[in-house]
Design a protein around this motif. Structure first.
Motif, PDB file in Angstrom:
ATOM      1  N   VAL A 175      12.613  13.351 -17.014  1.00  0.00           N
ATOM      2  CA  VAL A 175      13.017  13.386 -15.617  1.00  0.00           C
ATOM      3  C   VAL A 175      12.682  12.045 -14.969  1.00  0.00           C
ATOM      4  CG1 VAL A 175      12.617  14.466 -13.377  1.00  0.00           C
ATOM      5  CG2 VAL A 175      12.637  15.873 -15.442  1.00  0.00           C
ATOM      6  N   GLN A 176      13.628  11.498 -14.265  1.00  0.00           N
ATOM      7  CA  GLN A 176      13.383  10.280 -13.495  1.00  0.00           C
ATOM      8  C   GLN A 176      13.510  10.594 -12.016  1.00  0.00           C
ATOM      9  OE1 GLN A 176      16.174   7.407 -15.185  1.00  0.00           O
ATOM     10  NE2 GLN A 176      14.503   6.495 -16.345  1.00  0.00           N
ATOM     11  N   LEU A 177      12.585  10.091 -11.241  1.00  0.00           N
ATOM     12  CA  LEU A 177      12.581  10.298  -9.801  1.00  0.00           C
ATOM     13  C   LEU A 177      12.639   8.935  -9.120  1.00  0.00           C
ATOM     14  CD1 LEU A 177       9.672  12.915  -9.662  1.00  0.00           C
ATOM     15  CD2 LEU A 177      12.125  13.384  -9.714  1.00  0.00           C
ATOM     16  N   VAL A 178      13.581   8.779  -8.209  1.00  0.00           N
ATOM     17  CA  VAL A 178      13.752   7.500  -7.528  1.00  0.00           C
ATOM     18  C   VAL A 178      13.690   7.728  -6.030  1.00  0.00           C
ATOM     19  CG1 VAL A 178      15.226   5.505  -7.164  1.00  0.00           C
ATOM     20  CG2 VAL A 178      15.151   6.605  -9.415  1.00  0.00           C
ATOM     21  N   GLU A 179      12.670   7.128  -5.403  1.00  0.00           N
ATOM     22  CA  GLU A 179      12.497   7.274  -3.953  1.00  0.00           C
ATOM     23  C   GLU A 179      13.197   6.145  -3.206  1.00  0.00           C
ATOM     24  OE1 GLU A 179       8.220   8.140  -5.624  1.00  0.00           O
ATOM     25  OE2 GLU A 179       9.797   6.656  -5.938  1.00  0.00           O
ATOM     26  N   SER A 180      13.503   6.414  -1.967  1.00  0.00           N
ATOM     27  CA  SER A 180      14.015   5.398  -1.059  1.00  0.00           C
ATOM     28  C   SER A 180      13.692   5.825   0.368  1.00  0.00           C
ATOM     29  CB  SER A 180      15.522   5.201  -1.233  1.00  0.00           C
ATOM     30  OG  SER A 180      16.208   6.396  -0.928  1.00  0.00           O
ATOM     31  N   GLY A 181      13.826   4.882   1.308  1.00  0.00           N
ATOM     32  CA  GLY A 181      13.666   5.218   2.712  1.00  0.00           C
ATOM     33  C   GLY A 181      12.380   4.750   3.358  1.00  0.00           C
ATOM     34  N   GLY A 182      11.478   4.154   2.592  1.00  0.00           N
ATOM     35  CA  GLY A 182      10.256   3.656   3.196  1.00  0.00           C
ATOM     36  C   GLY A 182      10.525   2.424   4.059  1.00  0.00           C
ATOM     37  N   GLY A 183       9.504   1.998   4.770  1.00  0.00           N
ATOM     38  CA  GLY A 183       9.657   0.818   5.607  1.00  0.00           C
ATOM     39  C   GLY A 183       8.575   0.722   6.656  1.00  0.00           C
ATOM     40  N   LEU A 184       8.823  -0.134   7.627  1.00  0.00           N
ATOM     41  CA  LEU A 184       7.888  -0.366   8.724  1.00  0.00           C
ATOM     42  C   LEU A 184       8.402   0.332   9.978  1.00  0.00           C
ATOM     43  CD1 LEU A 184       5.462  -1.900   9.995  1.00  0.00           C
ATOM     44  CD2 LEU A 184       7.045  -3.820  10.375  1.00  0.00           C
ATOM     45  N   VAL A 185       7.524   1.072  10.630  1.00  0.00           N
ATOM     46  CA  VAL A 185       7.911   1.800  11.835  1.00  0.00           C
ATOM     47  C   VAL A 185       6.730   1.771  12.803  1.00  0.00           C
ATOM     48  CG1 VAL A 185       7.163   4.032  10.924  1.00  0.00           C
ATOM     49  CG2 VAL A 185       8.944   3.952  12.696  1.00  0.00           C
ATOM     50  N   GLN A 186       7.036   1.832  14.085  1.00  0.00           N
ATOM     51  CA  GLN A 186       5.973   1.878  15.090  1.00  0.00           C
ATOM     52  C   GLN A 186       5.408   3.288  15.206  1.00  0.00           C
ATOM     53  OE1 GLN A 186       7.650   0.279  18.728  1.00  0.00           O
ATOM     54  NE2 GLN A 186       6.855  -1.767  18.247  1.00  0.00           N
ATOM     55  N   ALA A 187       4.184   3.359  15.659  1.00  0.00           N
ATOM     56  CA  ALA A 187       3.555   4.659  15.876  1.00  0.00           C
ATOM     57  C   ALA A 187       4.420   5.495  16.816  1.00  0.00           C
ATOM     58  CB  ALA A 187       2.163   4.476  16.459  1.00  0.00           C
ATOM     59  N   GLY A 188       4.562   6.772  16.468  1.00  0.00           N
ATOM     60  CA  GLY A 188       5.414   7.678  17.224  1.00  0.00           C
ATOM     61  C   GLY A 188       6.832   7.758  16.712  1.00  0.00           C
ATOM     62  N   GLY A 189       7.186   6.860  15.819  1.00  0.00           N
ATOM     63  CA  GLY A 189       8.537   6.838  15.268  1.00  0.00           C
ATOM     64  C   GLY A 189       8.713   7.799  14.114  1.00  0.00           C
ATOM     65  N   SER A 190       9.892   7.713  13.490  1.00  0.00           N
ATOM     66  CA  SER A 190      10.258   8.628  12.410  1.00  0.00           C
ATOM     67  C   SER A 190      10.821   7.852  11.223  1.00  0.00           C
ATOM     68  CB  SER A 190      11.315   9.630  12.885  1.00  0.00           C
ATOM     69  OG  SER A 190      10.825  10.425  13.949  1.00  0.00           O
TER      70      SER A 190
ATOM     71  N   TRP B  48       6.498  11.529 -11.924  1.00  0.00           N
ATOM     72  CA  TRP B  48       6.260  10.740 -10.716  1.00  0.00           C
ATOM     73  C   TRP B  48       7.384   9.735 -10.502  1.00  0.00           C
ATOM     74  CZ3 TRP B  48       2.398  11.977  -7.468  1.00  0.00           C
ATOM     75  CH2 TRP B  48       1.297  12.681  -7.965  1.00  0.00           C
ATOM     76  N   GLY B  49       7.681   9.479  -9.232  1.00  0.00           N
ATOM     77  CA  GLY B  49       8.532   8.350  -8.896  1.00  0.00           C
ATOM     78  C   GLY B  49       7.694   7.084  -8.821  1.00  0.00           C
ATOM     79  N   GLN B  50       8.366   5.978  -8.527  1.00  0.00           N
ATOM     80  CA  GLN B  50       7.668   4.694  -8.515  1.00  0.00           C
ATOM     81  C   GLN B  50       6.936   4.444  -7.201  1.00  0.00           C
ATOM     82  OE1 GLN B  50      10.827   5.070  -7.845  1.00  0.00           O
ATOM     83  NE2 GLN B  50      11.282   3.751  -6.092  1.00  0.00           N
ATOM     84  N   GLY B  51       7.254   5.216  -6.175  1.00  0.00           N
ATOM     85  CA  GLY B  51       6.589   5.073  -4.886  1.00  0.00           C
ATOM     86  C   GLY B  51       7.372   4.213  -3.918  1.00  0.00           C
ATOM     87  N   THR B  52       7.229   4.507  -2.649  1.00  0.00           N
ATOM     88  CA  THR B  52       7.858   3.707  -1.597  1.00  0.00           C
ATOM     89  C   THR B  52       6.837   3.510  -0.477  1.00  0.00           C
ATOM     90  OG1 THR B  52       9.798   3.519  -0.143  1.00  0.00           O
ATOM     91  CG2 THR B  52       8.881   5.727  -0.416  1.00  0.00           C
ATOM     92  N   GLN B  53       6.758   2.275   0.003  1.00  0.00           N
ATOM     93  CA  GLN B  53       5.740   1.937   0.999  1.00  0.00           C
ATOM     94  C   GLN B  53       6.183   2.384   2.393  1.00  0.00           C
ATOM     95  OE1 GLN B  53       2.605   0.262   0.635  1.00  0.00           O
ATOM     96  NE2 GLN B  53       2.384   0.885   2.798  1.00  0.00           N
ATOM     97  N   VAL B  54       5.276   3.034   3.090  1.00  0.00           N
ATOM     98  CA  VAL B  54       5.471   3.380   4.495  1.00  0.00           C
ATOM     99  C   VAL B  54       4.341   2.724   5.282  1.00  0.00           C
ATOM    100  CG1 VAL B  54       5.438   5.230   6.206  1.00  0.00           C
ATOM    101  CG2 VAL B  54       6.659   5.550   4.042  1.00  0.00           C
ATOM    102  N   THR B  55       4.710   1.928   6.260  1.00  0.00           N
ATOM    103  CA  THR B  55       3.730   1.254   7.094  1.00  0.00           C
ATOM    104  C   THR B  55       3.996   1.602   8.554  1.00  0.00           C
ATOM    105  OG1 THR B  55       3.592  -0.587   5.532  1.00  0.00           O
ATOM    106  CG2 THR B  55       2.726  -0.957   7.751  1.00  0.00           C
ATOM    107  N   VAL B  56       2.967   2.113   9.209  1.00  0.00           N
ATOM    108  CA  VAL B  56       3.089   2.495  10.613  1.00  0.00           C
ATOM    109  C   VAL B  56       2.218   1.573  11.440  1.00  0.00           C
ATOM    110  CG1 VAL B  56       2.914   4.361  12.280  1.00  0.00           C
ATOM    111  CG2 VAL B  56       3.448   4.883   9.892  1.00  0.00           C
ATOM    112  N   SER B  57       2.824   0.836  12.333  1.00  0.00           N
ATOM    113  CA  SER B  57       2.087  -0.108  13.167  1.00  0.00           C
ATOM    114  C   SER B  57       1.664   0.559  14.478  1.00  0.00           C
ATOM    115  CB  SER B  57       2.934  -1.337  13.457  1.00  0.00           C
ATOM    116  OG  SER B  57       4.090  -0.973  14.193  1.00  0.00           O
ATOM    117  N   SER B  58       0.535   0.113  14.993  1.00  0.00           N
ATOM    118  CA  SER B  58       0.020   0.696  16.239  1.00  0.00           C
ATOM    119  C   SER B  58       0.549  -0.036  17.462  1.00  0.00           C
ATOM    120  CB  SER B  58      -1.506   0.644  16.236  1.00  0.00           C
ATOM    121  OG  SER B  58      -1.949  -0.671  16.075  1.00  0.00           O
TER     122      SER B  58
END
Length: 124
Positions: free
Chosen positions: A2-17, A114-124
């Motif tokens: 099984v291969q799992l491929v994530e997408s959709g991570g990124g940088l977002v401000q606090a309170g965002g989605s 496991w997938g390879q992972g995607t970074q999510v960064t939330v700025s204050s």
């Protein structure tokens, strides 16, 4: 396999989605449980949410309850994690995970794929 491929991570401000996606590729679809985990620097991998491909109740970790929603589209073999009201402490690498048996709230040791992972960064 099984291969799992994530997408959709990124940088977002606090309170965002953000919405994460994970596509599962497998010749014989024998996955029962799909889940999301996350891991922040210096911390252990943490359970975020899970559901089964057949549907039913979703399960959430304490940090995700009430803010995150797991869903899946079986026709696309895709699982999603909708993350709302994001906080700086949600910053982590998010991993898509799968188990070939039914388990409600898996630990990292109970995951088969496991997938390879995607970074999510939330700025204050």
């Amino acid at each position: 396999q099984v291969q799992l491929v994530e997408s959709g991570g990124g940088l977002v401000q606090a309170g965002g989605s953000l919405r994460l996606s994970c596509v599962a590729s497998t010749r014989t679809f024998n996955i029962y449980t799909m889940a999301w985990f996350r891991q922040a620097p210096g911390k252990e991998r943490e359970f975020v949410a899970s559901n089964s491909w057949s549907g039913g109740r979703s399960y959430y970790g304490d940090s995700a309850e009430g803010r995150f929603t797991i869903s899946r589209d079986m026709s696309k073999k895709t699982v999603y994690l909708q993350m709302d009201s994001l906080k700086p402490e949600d910053t982590a690498v998010y991993y898509c995970a799968a188990a070939d048996y039914r388990i409600e709230t898996p630990t990292a040791n109970e995951i088969n794929y496991w997938g390879q992972g995607t970074q999510v960064t939330v700025s204050s």
